[in-house]
Design an enzyme around this catalytic site. Sequence first.
Site, PDB file in Angstrom:
ATOM      1  N   CYS A   1       0.865  -1.178   0.000  1.00  0.00           N
ATOM      2  CA  CYS A   1       0.000   0.000   0.000  1.00  0.00           C
ATOM      3  C   CYS A   1       0.905   1.233   0.000  1.00  0.00           C
ATOM      4  O   CYS A   1       2.082   1.141  -0.347  1.00  0.00           O
ATOM      5  CB  CYS A   1      -0.992  -0.016   1.165  1.00  0.00           C
ATOM      6  SG  CYS A   1      -0.293   0.226   2.812  1.00  0.00           S
TER       7      CYS A   1
ATOM      8  N   ASN B   1       2.290   1.568   4.394  1.00  0.00           N
ATOM      9  CA  ASN B   1       2.476   0.319   5.119  1.00  0.00           C
ATOM     10  C   ASN B   1       2.105   0.439   6.596  1.00  0.00           C
ATOM     11  O   ASN B   1       2.740  -0.138   7.461  1.00  0.00           O
ATOM     12  CB  ASN B   1       3.908  -0.197   4.943  1.00  0.00           C
ATOM     13  CG  ASN B   1       4.120  -1.645   5.378  1.00  0.00           C
ATOM     14  OD1 ASN B   1       5.194  -1.982   5.845  1.00  0.00           O
ATOM     15  ND2 ASN B   1       3.136  -2.506   5.244  1.00  0.00           N
TER      16      ASN B   1
ATOM     17  N   CYS C   1      -1.647   0.756   7.270  1.00  0.00           N
ATOM     18  CA  CYS C   1      -3.069   0.406   7.357  1.00  0.00           C
ATOM     19  C   CYS C   1      -3.399  -0.828   6.518  1.00  0.00           C
ATOM     20  O   CYS C   1      -3.524  -1.931   7.030  1.00  0.00           O
ATOM     21  CB  CYS C   1      -3.959   1.574   6.926  1.00  0.00           C
ATOM     22  SG  CYS C   1      -4.035   2.937   8.106  1.00  0.00           S
ATOM     23  N   ARG C   2      -3.545  -0.630   5.216  1.00  0.00           N
ATOM     24  CA  ARG C   2      -4.065  -1.690   4.357  1.00  0.00           C
ATOM     25  C   ARG C   2      -3.145  -2.890   4.198  1.00  0.00           C
ATOM     26  O   ARG C   2      -3.565  -4.036   4.372  1.00  0.00           O
ATOM     27  CB  ARG C   2      -4.408  -1.124   2.971  1.00  0.00           C
ATOM     28  CG  ARG C   2      -5.499  -0.080   3.022  1.00  0.00           C
ATOM     29  CD  ARG C   2      -5.686   0.592   1.679  1.00  0.00           C
ATOM     30  NE  ARG C   2      -4.522   1.417   1.355  1.00  0.00           N
ATOM     31  CZ  ARG C   2      -4.332   1.996   0.180  1.00  0.00           C
ATOM     32  NH1 ARG C   2      -5.211   1.826  -0.803  1.00  0.00           N
ATOM     33  NH2 ARG C   2      -3.273   2.744  -0.040  1.00  0.00           N
ATOM     34  N   SER C   3      -1.881  -2.659   3.837  1.00  0.00           N
ATOM     35  CA  SER C   3      -1.014  -3.815   3.586  1.00  0.00           C
ATOM     36  C   SER C   3      -0.668  -4.591   4.857  1.00  0.00           C
ATOM     37  O   SER C   3      -0.662  -5.830   4.814  1.00  0.00           O
ATOM     38  CB  SER C   3       0.240  -3.420   2.797  1.00  0.00           C
ATOM     39  OG  SER C   3       0.998  -2.442   3.456  1.00  0.00           O
TER      40      SER C   3
ATOM     41  N   ASP D   1      -8.265   3.524   1.284  1.00  0.00           N
ATOM     42  CA  ASP D   1      -7.311   3.775   2.363  1.00  0.00           C
ATOM     43  C   ASP D   1      -8.034   4.328   3.588  1.00  0.00           C
ATOM     44  O   ASP D   1      -8.474   5.477   3.597  1.00  0.00           O
ATOM     45  CB  ASP D   1      -6.247   4.766   1.890  1.00  0.00           C
ATOM     46  CG  ASP D   1      -5.076   4.859   2.843  1.00  0.00           C
ATOM     47  OD1 ASP D   1      -5.202   4.439   4.018  1.00  0.00           O
ATOM     48  OD2 ASP D   1      -4.016   5.359   2.419  1.00  0.00           O
TER      49      ASP D   1
END
Length: 148
Positions: free
Chosen positions: A9, A12, A14-16, A124
């Site tokens: 993401c 690095n 939140c999402r990934s 995001d």
Amino acid sequence: MPQRILFVCLGNICRSPAAEGVMRAMAEGRDPGLVLDSCGTGGWHVGDAPYGPMQASAGRRGYDLSDLRARQFTAGDFARFDLILCMDSANLRDVEAHRPAGADTPVRLFTDFAPERGAEAVPDPYYTRDFDGALDLIEACAEGLLRS
């Protein structure tokens, strides 16, 4: 299924890392040889733990992200991973811009594994503040990846 998977993401935090944590939990006992990691295309948060609100949302679902630390994507990741999964098309473009000559590692959108959701990206939650909605989509994508 590829045995070494990288989730990417922007920062690095939140999402990934959530994708890594969800996938790690879902794959436990199902695919013992699986190696998972996550990173960001930007380096602003290198060394940081995942964002507190994301950790809290993930924790409520039983996912522990506390041991993860942000790192930045490098061209060397093409050699270290069998599959690179990006959270949105901007991340995918940024990753592809680092592709070394001759590297054939596939780079795809994570949402490709949950086409029934009709999402082109994992939004995001750092900006949308919808951590639970992002986790819903991440779980669907992870389940689809495990089925593939």
